[in-house]
Design a protein around this motif. Sequence first.
Motif, PDB file in Angstrom:
ATOM      1  N   GLY A 130      57.719  40.940  43.967  1.00 21.06           N
ATOM      2  CA  GLY A 130      56.398  41.072  44.259  1.00 21.06           C
ATOM      3  C   GLY A 130      57.169  42.359  43.566  1.00 21.06           C
ATOM      4  O   GLY A 130      57.991  42.820  42.952  1.00 21.06           O
ATOM      5  N   ILE A 131      56.013  43.169  43.709  1.00 23.82           N
ATOM      6  CA  ILE A 131      55.610  44.450  43.113  1.00 23.82           C
ATOM      7  C   ILE A 131      56.150  45.895  43.913  1.00 23.82           C
ATOM      8  O   ILE A 131      55.748  45.721  45.319  1.00 23.82           O
ATOM      9  CB  ILE A 131      54.196  44.982  42.333  1.00 23.82           C
ATOM     10  N   ARG A 132      56.766  46.912  43.350  1.00 22.33           N
ATOM     11  CA  ARG A 132      56.911  48.127  44.183  1.00 22.33           C
ATOM     12  C   ARG A 132      55.884  48.937  44.097  1.00 22.33           C
ATOM     13  O   ARG A 132      55.575  49.165  42.925  1.00 22.33           O
ATOM     14  CB  ARG A 132      58.742  48.387  44.305  1.00 22.33           C
ATOM     15  N   GLU A 133      55.455  49.564  45.213  1.00 19.94           N
ATOM     16  CA  GLU A 133      54.664  51.253  45.507  1.00 19.94           C
ATOM     17  C   GLU A 133      54.855  52.022  45.815  1.00 19.94           C
ATOM     18  O   GLU A 133      56.299  52.052  46.341  1.00 19.94           O
ATOM     19  CB  GLU A 133      53.485  50.450  46.333  1.00 19.94           C
ATOM     20  N   PHE A 134      54.708  52.739  44.600  1.00 22.12           N
ATOM     21  CA  PHE A 134      54.986  54.921  45.331  1.00 22.12           C
ATOM     22  C   PHE A 134      53.996  55.306  45.321  1.00 22.12           C
ATOM     23  O   PHE A 134      53.159  55.303  44.704  1.00 22.12           O
ATOM     24  CB  PHE A 134      56.052  54.964  44.197  1.00 22.12           C
ATOM     25  N   VAL A 135      54.184  56.491  46.602  1.00 22.20           N
ATOM     26  CA  VAL A 135      52.501  57.024  46.481  1.00 22.20           C
ATOM     27  C   VAL A 135      53.292  58.806  46.453  1.00 22.20           C
ATOM     28  O   VAL A 135      54.104  58.626  46.663  1.00 22.20           O
ATOM     29  CB  VAL A 135      52.452  57.054  48.290  1.00 22.20           C
ATOM     30  N   VAL A 136      52.793  59.430  45.539  1.00 23.18           N
ATOM     31  CA  VAL A 136      53.187  60.176  45.294  1.00 23.18           C
ATOM     32  C   VAL A 136      52.066  61.231  45.126  1.00 23.18           C
ATOM     33  O   VAL A 136      51.214  61.602  43.925  1.00 23.18           O
ATOM     34  CB  VAL A 136      53.578  60.439  43.841  1.00 23.18           C
ATOM     35  N   GLY A 137      51.837  61.934  46.298  1.00 23.73           N
ATOM     36  CA  GLY A 137      51.013  62.252  46.116  1.00 23.73           C
ATOM     37  C   GLY A 137      51.376  64.467  46.251  1.00 23.73           C
ATOM     38  O   GLY A 137      50.586  64.989  47.628  1.00 23.73           O
ATOM     39  N   THR A 138      52.050  64.585  45.287  1.00 26.31           N
ATOM     40  CA  THR A 138      52.931  65.366  46.440  1.00 26.31           C
ATOM     41  C   THR A 138      53.316  66.836  44.533  1.00 26.31           C
ATOM     42  O   THR A 138      53.248  67.415  44.734  1.00 26.31           O
ATOM     43  CB  THR A 138      54.295  64.950  46.231  1.00 26.31           C
ATOM     44  N   GLY A 139      52.110  66.765  43.975  1.00 27.07           N
ATOM     45  CA  GLY A 139      51.161  67.400  42.626  1.00 27.07           C
ATOM     46  C   GLY A 139      51.701  68.805  43.089  1.00 27.07           C
ATOM     47  O   GLY A 139      51.594  69.663  42.124  1.00 27.07           O
ATOM     48  N   GLY A 140      51.178  68.960  44.595  1.00 24.98           N
ATOM     49  CA  GLY A 140      50.727  70.713  44.551  1.00 24.98           C
ATOM     50  C   GLY A 140      49.924  71.006  45.731  1.00 24.98           C
ATOM     51  O   GLY A 140      50.227  72.066  46.190  1.00 24.98           O
ATOM     52  N   LYS A 141      49.271  70.363  46.036  1.00 26.12           N
ATOM     53  CA  LYS A 141      47.941  70.717  46.745  1.00 26.12           C
ATOM     54  C   LYS A 141      49.034  71.206  48.345  1.00 26.12           C
ATOM     55  O   LYS A 141      48.256  71.903  48.336  1.00 26.12           O
ATOM     56  CB  LYS A 141      46.825  70.034  46.905  1.00 26.12           C
ATOM     57  N   SER A 142      48.955  70.349  48.660  1.00 25.38           N
ATOM     58  CA  SER A 142      49.185  70.949  50.388  1.00 25.38           C
ATOM     59  C   SER A 142      49.824  68.693  50.789  1.00 25.38           C
ATOM     60  O   SER A 142      50.758  68.482  49.456  1.00 25.38           O
ATOM     61  CB  SER A 142      48.080  70.422  50.740  1.00 25.38           C
ATOM     62  N   HIS A 143      50.464  69.243  52.007  1.00 27.39           N
ATOM     63  CA  HIS A 143      51.469  67.649  52.965  1.00 27.39           C
ATOM     64  C   HIS A 143      50.545  67.766  54.049  1.00 27.39           C
ATOM     65  O   HIS A 143      49.589  67.999  54.341  1.00 27.39           O
ATOM     66  CB  HIS A 143      52.271  68.322  53.345  1.00 27.39           C
ATOM     67  N   TYR A 144      50.923  66.309  53.684  1.00 24.10           N
ATOM     68  CA  TYR A 144      49.581  65.153  55.092  1.00 24.10           C
ATOM     69  C   TYR A 144      51.381  65.072  55.618  1.00 24.10           C
ATOM     70  O   TYR A 144      51.823  64.401  54.906  1.00 24.10           O
ATOM     71  CB  TYR A 144      48.571  64.248  54.286  1.00 24.10           C
ATOM     72  N   ARG A 145      51.012  64.201  57.185  1.00 27.85           N
ATOM     73  CA  ARG A 145      52.291  63.741  57.965  1.00 27.85           C
ATOM     74  C   ARG A 145      52.126  62.482  57.782  1.00 27.85           C
ATOM     75  O   ARG A 145      51.229  61.708  57.001  1.00 27.85           O
ATOM     76  CB  ARG A 145      51.871  64.367  59.379  1.00 27.85           C
ATOM     77  N   LEU A 146      53.319  61.549  57.935  1.00 30.26           N
ATOM     78  CA  LEU A 146      53.454  60.644  58.034  1.00 30.26           C
ATOM     79  C   LEU A 146      52.845  59.373  59.393  1.00 30.26           C
ATOM     80  O   LEU A 146      53.330  60.471  60.255  1.00 30.26           O
ATOM     81  CB  LEU A 146      54.930  59.741  57.756  1.00 30.26           C
ATOM     82  N   LEU A 147      52.287  58.781  59.463  1.00 33.18           N
ATOM     83  CA  LEU A 147      51.778  57.523  61.331  1.00 33.18           C
ATOM     84  C   LEU A 147      54.092  57.735  61.168  1.00 33.18           C
ATOM     85  O   LEU A 147      54.302  57.522  61.365  1.00 33.18           O
ATOM     86  CB  LEU A 147      51.641  56.215  60.681  1.00 33.18           C
ATOM     87  N   ASP A 148      53.659  57.071  63.163  1.00 36.51           N
ATOM     88  CA  ASP A 148      54.545  57.383  63.828  1.00 36.51           C
ATOM     89  C   ASP A 148      55.056  55.901  63.399  1.00 36.51           C
ATOM     90  O   ASP A 148      56.791  55.387  63.308  1.00 36.51           O
ATOM     91  CB  ASP A 148      55.038  57.448  65.398  1.00 36.51           C
TER      92      ASP A 148
END
Length: 318
Positions: free
Chosen positions: A253-271
């Motif tokens: 299958g395909i491996r996905e990376f989410v990389v929204g870490t370029g500098g703006k701000s941070h969001y939490r993860l779901l439990d």
Amino acid sequence: MSSIGKTMVVFLLAALLTVCRTVPDAPAPTVEPPRVPEGAKVVAAAGDIACDPSDSDFGGEDRTQCQERATADLLADADAVIPLGDLQYPDGALDSYDQGYDPTWGKFAEDSYPAPGNHDYHVADAAGYFDYWVSKDRPTGPSRSGYYSWDLGSWHMIALNSNCDEVGCDDGSPQNDFLEQDLAGTTQRCILAYWHHPLFNSGEQHGDSTPFGAKAFWQDLSAVGGDIVLNGHEHNYQRYGKQDAAGQAMSDGIREFVVGTGGKSHYRLLDEKDPNYESGNTTDFGVLLLYLGDDSYSWKFMAVSGAVLDAGGPVACN
């Protein structure tokens, strides 16, 4: 217990709770860097990057947001830079690009292969985004569509536009036709595709909404044995195990990376995370560094501190 004793207990408990609330988050554990395939090309990727230049925190010392200058310092050794959308807040206006993105990540524009985000379309037709990249002589797709492809070593790289209300993503759309024809025509051994909105997302901000166009992208990529998908949009880092478009774990299958870490701000993860979620980070800005070999890849997520917070590989291409 006397009233004085009870008062002292209440005072001590309140003091303890105050201390607990002010203790900073523990630093993320570091990991060993990955083994790098011989002769690998280095790709640096992240999205959700530059604050509004008028923001009081722009380029400042507040480490919880506006760290685009620090993340840009991690790009120097990359053969290619992939900005994953929402590159300039709040609305992707050209003057903001010139003042915010350009003196930071824009220093590496000549090696950049961007994809647009939803904030870029806050300006009609994403004019600021497209005008900026045209001025840098970088690819923007036919008629400013935001989708195109390019090769790096033995890898075929595909930039897509997940702003589906603007450009269309589903079967029969010009973009989907482009993707299918492009995949049919490549002779490269390994395939990486990227766009802004992730199909699989365990983030608290956007994890409960599935972008309809991303699934069509995944289906086409899965059909030809695609290897990697990169996304932004959720302001954190997430890594997923290999899976298909339905979220079923697959060895090819395909491996996905989410990389929204370029500098703006941070969001939490779901439990409750998506089933194939493997690793994540919600406290550090940084970039994903991919090492793309002839028939395999490795990765590491590097924080602005220089710490390696996630790593793996080499993994053979499908």
